[in-house]
Write an enzyme that holds these catalytic residues in place. Structure first.
Site, short mmCIF file in Angstrom:
data_model
loop_
_atom_site.label_atom_id
_atom_site.label_comp_id
_atom_site.label_asym_id
_atom_site.label_seq_id
_atom_site.Cartn_x
_atom_site.Cartn_y
_atom_site.Cartn_z
N ASN A 83 49.38 42.33 42.50
CA ASN A 83 48.56 41.12 42.35
C ASN A 83 47.58 41.37 41.22
O ASN A 83 46.62 42.12 41.37
CB ASN A 83 47.80 40.84 43.66
CG ASN A 83 46.79 39.72 43.52
OD1 ASN A 83 46.87 38.93 42.58
ND2 ASN A 83 45.85 39.65 44.45
N LYS A 125 45.56 39.29 39.88
CA LYS A 125 44.35 38.47 39.95
C LYS A 125 44.09 37.82 38.58
O LYS A 125 45.03 37.40 37.92
CB LYS A 125 43.16 39.31 40.42
CG LYS A 125 43.50 40.15 41.65
CD LYS A 125 42.31 40.76 42.29
CE LYS A 125 42.77 41.73 43.36
NZ LYS A 125 41.76 42.00 44.37
N HIS A 163 45.24 34.41 50.00
CA HIS A 163 44.55 35.67 49.70
C HIS A 163 43.08 35.53 50.11
O HIS A 163 42.48 34.45 49.97
CB HIS A 163 44.67 35.98 48.21
CG HIS A 163 44.24 37.37 47.86
ND1 HIS A 163 42.90 37.71 47.72
CD2 HIS A 163 44.94 38.51 47.66
CE1 HIS A 163 42.82 39.00 47.43
NE2 HIS A 163 44.04 39.51 47.39
N GLU A 178 40.45 36.35 48.69
CA GLU A 178 39.54 35.88 47.64
C GLU A 178 39.58 34.35 47.54
O GLU A 178 38.57 33.72 47.22
CB GLU A 178 39.90 36.54 46.30
CG GLU A 178 39.46 38.00 46.29
CD GLU A 178 40.27 38.92 45.38
OE1 GLU A 178 41.00 38.42 44.51
OE2 GLU A 178 40.16 40.14 45.57
N GLU A 234 46.04 42.46 55.00
CA GLU A 234 45.05 42.97 54.06
C GLU A 234 43.66 42.95 54.69
O GLU A 234 42.96 41.91 54.62
CB GLU A 234 45.03 42.10 52.80
CG GLU A 234 46.33 42.11 52.03
CD GLU A 234 46.07 41.90 50.54
OE1 GLU A 234 46.46 42.78 49.76
OE2 GLU A 234 45.46 40.90 50.16
N GLY A 283 39.92 46.34 47.09
CA GLY A 283 39.12 46.67 45.91
C GLY A 283 37.96 47.60 46.17
O GLY A 283 37.06 47.74 45.34
N SER A 341 43.43 48.72 48.63
CA SER A 341 43.23 50.02 47.99
C SER A 341 44.45 50.94 48.08
O SER A 341 44.32 52.14 48.31
CB SER A 341 41.97 50.70 48.55
OG SER A 341 40.82 49.93 48.25
C1 PEP Z 1 44.71 42.65 46.60
O1 PEP Z 1 44.20 42.10 45.64
O2 PEP Z 1 45.45 42.01 47.34
C2 PEP Z 1 44.41 44.06 46.84
C3 PEP Z 1 44.92 44.62 47.89
O3 PEP Z 1 43.60 44.69 45.92
P1 PEP Z 1 43.35 46.29 45.79
O4 PEP Z 1 44.71 46.95 45.83
O5 PEP Z 1 42.66 46.46 44.49
O6 PEP Z 1 42.52 46.69 46.96
#
Ligand code: PEP
Length: 241
Positions: free
Chosen positions: A9, A11, A96, A98, A165, A171, A204
């Site tokens: 992803n 973003k 997601h 976000e 998630e 992040g 992460s």
């Molecule tokens: C994500 O954006 O779905 C995500 C899991 O980000 P990260 O791997 O940076 O934690």
């Protein structure tokens, strides 16, 4: 059979030029990737068409990061399923955290987006997860169960990927314990009518934890943010041991 799906992803990162540079660097890593692993890159909209033209051998699938429920209309800033499939997009991230946190996405709009994605031939990657506060309050199970229940009303579970998630792990570098991620994913699976839905872990994921994550029996892949932006690290992730 549950499919292994490893998705990046991106973003709101990478211009077209940067996306193509990534692809050039990333392609050699795919020579080592076993055929049974689906590799997906969810890029910004602006990079999708040019990426699609450069991926004609189909080893990498393209994904978008959102889709509207209508085919067309006065919905400034949105994008529709046919606009995505026309340029070769196969997957789309829906719900997601976000988008839920910053753009007012609700379970109801997530549900509408999921159904539209499927109607127009896209495979949605539905994201669910709890906040740190909800986890600390012992609400993880009920929050996730509620999201799954509401988001999946009338959704076809034959054409679906789910990503667990935990929001506090996205992040932050604070990965969820692999056994705990495995446990929650098992709970999600127990709520589904189709046992073959692929369920990813996201939060992460890095080259140094991917092997342990993918060794867990319930985890069918990963959704990767930060570590999917460099060809070297995403290459290591798709080629996990
Ligand atoms: C994500 O954006 O779905 C995500 C899991 O980000 P990260 O791997 O940076 O934690």
């Amino acid at each position: 059979m549950r499919k292994i799906v490893i998705a990046g992803n991106w973003k709101m990162y990478k211009t077209q030029v940067e996306s193509l540079e990534f692809l050039q660097e990333f392609k050699p890593h795919l020579d080592e990737t076993p055929d049974d692993r689906e590799v997906v890159l969810c890029t910004p909209y602006t990079a999708l068409a040019i990426m699609s033209k450069s991926m004609h051998n189909g080893r990498v699938q393209l994904g978008a990061q959102n889709v509207h429920w209508e085919e067309s209309g006065a919905f400034t800033g949105e994008i529709s399923g046919p606009m995505l499939t026309e340029i070769g997009v196969r997957y789309v991230i829906v719900g997601h955290s976000e988008r839920r946190q910053f753009f007012g996405e609700t379970d109801e709009t997530v549900n509408r987006r999921l159904k539209a994605a499927q109607q127009y031939g896209l495979i949605p990657i539905l994201c669910v997860g709890e906040t740190k506060q909800q986890r600390d309050a012992g609400e993880t199970e009920s929050i996730i169960a509620n999201q799954i229940k509401k988001d999946l009303v009338d959704v076809d579970q034959q054409k679906l990927v789910i990503a667990y998630e935990p929001i506090w792990a996205i992040g932050t570098g604070d990965t969820c314990e692999t056994k705990e991620a495995n446990r929650v994913i098992g709970l999600i699976r127990s709520q589904l009518s189709n046992a073959n839905v692929s369920i990813q872990y996201g939060g992460s994921v890095k080259p140094d934890n991917i092997d342990e994550i993918m060794a867990q029996p319930e985890i069918d892949g990963v959704l990767v943010g930060g570590a999917s932006l460099q060809a070297e690290s995403f290459g290591r992730i798709v080629n996990y041991n």
